[in-house]
Motif scaffolding. Structure first.
Motif, PDB file in Angstrom:
ATOM      1  N   ASP A 122       1.041  -1.279   0.057  1.00 29.56           N
ATOM      2  CA  ASP A 122      -0.231   0.000  -0.317  1.00 29.56           C
ATOM      3  C   ASP A 122       0.975   1.621   0.413  1.00 29.56           C
ATOM      4  O   ASP A 122       1.665   1.059   0.429  1.00 29.56           O
ATOM      5  N   TRP A 169       1.151   5.166   0.869  1.00 32.09           N
ATOM      6  CA  TRP A 169      -0.119   6.598   1.386  1.00 32.09           C
ATOM      7  C   TRP A 169       0.670   8.000   1.382  1.00 32.09           C
ATOM      8  O   TRP A 169       2.422   8.442   1.431  1.00 32.09           O
ATOM      9  N   TRP A 219       1.526  12.471   2.687  1.00 32.91           N
ATOM     10  CA  TRP A 219       1.692  13.159   3.382  1.00 32.91           C
ATOM     11  C   TRP A 219       1.535  14.214   3.176  1.00 32.91           C
ATOM     12  O   TRP A 219       2.838  14.328   2.646  1.00 32.91           O
ATOM     13  N   ARG A 275       6.394  10.426   0.462  1.00 30.32           N
ATOM     14  CA  ARG A 275       4.770   9.379   0.267  1.00 30.32           C
ATOM     15  C   ARG A 275       5.573   7.784   0.786  1.00 30.32           C
ATOM     16  O   ARG A 275       6.943   7.251   0.545  1.00 30.32           O
ATOM     17  N   HIS A 324      -4.997   1.652   7.070  1.00 28.83           N
ATOM     18  CA  HIS A 324      -5.323   3.095   6.426  1.00 28.83           C
ATOM     19  C   HIS A 324      -5.803   3.823   7.949  1.00 28.83           C
ATOM     20  O   HIS A 324      -5.227   5.239   7.928  1.00 28.83           O
ATOM     21  N   PHE A 379      -2.610   5.250   9.440  1.00 29.22           N
ATOM     22  CA  PHE A 379      -2.434   5.763   8.637  1.00 29.22           C
ATOM     23  C   PHE A 379      -3.120   7.487   8.861  1.00 29.22           C
ATOM     24  O   PHE A 379      -2.585   8.759   8.938  1.00 29.22           O
ATOM     25  N   ARG A 380      -4.225   7.689   8.763  1.00 30.37           N
ATOM     26  CA  ARG A 380      -5.488   8.681   9.320  1.00 30.37           C
ATOM     27  C   ARG A 380      -4.954   9.031  10.336  1.00 30.37           C
ATOM     28  O   ARG A 380      -5.076  10.461  10.824  1.00 30.37           O
ATOM     29  N   GLN A 410      -2.031  10.918  10.501  1.00 34.05           N
ATOM     30  CA  GLN A 410      -1.790  12.064   9.713  1.00 34.05           C
ATOM     31  C   GLN A 410      -2.321  13.677  10.320  1.00 34.05           C
ATOM     32  O   GLN A 410      -2.079  14.534   9.610  1.00 34.05           O
TER      33      GLN A 410
END
Length: 387
Positions: A140, A142, A144, A258, A282, A285-286, A289
């Protein structure tokens, strides 16, 4: 942002029969495969009239500029200029910077710098990735709005889990979580920690609660690596079940990162369980974030004097020290302020190994400006005071 490190540019499966544009360290690059399948990485600026090579096509072992068809091989050298014909003697300086590449762990790694091969900090080892009999891999990525060093430091910060990630800890048990041991090296470090997280939840009929009971002592082993700005975290959920997160955090520019993430699990290895694993990833990560993108300043403070640290921060401090050594002793930090002065008016290139070797050439594009090492700055100041 630092040169002379390996960075992940893209997933291997993304680069097939067409050139692919990527951005790293604030500069654009083109990735393409030759006829043997090897990936090449070049500066994405045609030295003729500034065309973007990634907008062109591959012809045999070259990438052809879409503007005038100039063909560049994997070493960055121009092999053919259509308007001049096959008999034209191409000048030796008709070349762009080319960078070493390696494919590992489903990723394309690019060495962005001019350091000799024997001096390069190696790509981190990840032996579990190829052990498909015992580990299931999930890929995956993500993005930022945060600097890469901030993302790395957050990843190895075990103390924040009790406040940011309900899945990993209780606020009231924060003082019970502790570092058991730390192993330091010049370019990487690892720590062993004990935490007391909540019972796991989720899955069909809430089966995940069987993995770990409430506040069960859990071993968490984070590591950081300067190469790739990698964070590796191993969580031993119980005696037989473990998770490994391997995150390569690529600086896209000064304020964008990234993360190329590989998650391994040693249990329920059927692909049917991937969707649930990705959903939980996820969520994590959220949660991070929401904190990181509001942190101030965007970059790590220049000195520890600008932040108040405690004993529990010593593992993150080891990353800061190692990173600062590359800035102050090596002089590998890009001078982003100078680059911005020429925004839209001048194209720069990250210096490549060939540029270091071919000092006899007058390269068409200038190397990106760097901040001098601290010793050079001190000497300059001393000389100025004596004059």
């Amino acid at each position: 942002m630092l040169i002379n490190l390996w960075y992940v540019a893209e997933w291997s499966e993304t680069v097939k029969d067409k050139p692919v544009k990527v951005k790293l360290l604030g500069q654009n690059f083109v990735l393409f495969r030759d006829q043997a399948g090897k990936v090449s990485c070049l500066s994405d600026v045609c030295l003729h009239r500034g065309g973007s090579l990634s907008g062109g096509r591959t012809i045999r072992d070259c990438v052809a500029c879409p503007y005038h068809g100039w063909q560049f091989n994997g070493d960055g050298k121009v092999e053919f200029i259509p308007s001049e014909g096959r008999d034209f003697k191409i000048p030796d300086r008709a070349r762009v910077d080319a960078y070493p590449t390696e494919e590992r762990y489903g990723m394309i790694w690019v060495f962005l710098g001019d350091a000799p091969e024997e001096e390069r900090i190696p790509i981190p080892e990840f032996p579990e990735y190829d052990d498909t009999a015992n580990w299931r891999a999930l890929h995956d990525n993500w993005d930022w709005k945060a600097e890469a060093a901030r993302v790395v430091e957050n990843g190895i910060d075990i103390a924040h889990a009790s406040f940011v990630h309900p899945m990993f800890g209780y606020e009231e048990t924060a003082q019970e979580n502790h570092i058991k041991n730390v192993e330091y090296h010049d370019h990487w470090a690892r720590s062993w920690n004990e935490q007391y997280p909540p019972e796991l939840k989720g899955g069909f009929l809430n089966w995940r609660k069987l993995i770990r009971s409430d506040r069960q002592p859990t071993e968490t082993i984070p590591s950081w690596y300067l190469a790739g700005m990698v964070v590796r975290i191993q969580i031993n959920l119980n005696a037989k079940m473990s998770l490994i997160m391997f995150d390569a955090n690529t600086p896209i520019d000064d304020h964008t990162t990234r993360t190329f993430a590989v998650q391994l699990r040693s249990f329920v290895k059927h692909p049917l369980f991937d969707a649930g694993s990705k959903k939980r990833l996820h969520k994590i990560f959220r949660e991070d974030q929401a904190i990181l993108e509001q942190a101030s300043p965007n970059y790590l403070p220049e000195t520890l004097a600008n932040e108040l640290s405690v004993k529990d921060d010593r593992f993150m401090s080891s990353f800061r020290r190692a990173r600062r050594n590359l800035v102050e002793e090596k002089g590998w930090q890009i001078d982003s302020a100078k680059v911005r002065e020429f925004d839209g008016r001048k194209a720069f290139a990250i210096p490549s190994p060939n540029r270091r070797e071919r000092t006899d050439l007058r390269w068409v594009m200038d190397a990106v400006p760097l901040i001098p090492p601290l010793e050079s700055v001190v000497k300059l100041v001393d000389q100025t005071e004596l004059s």
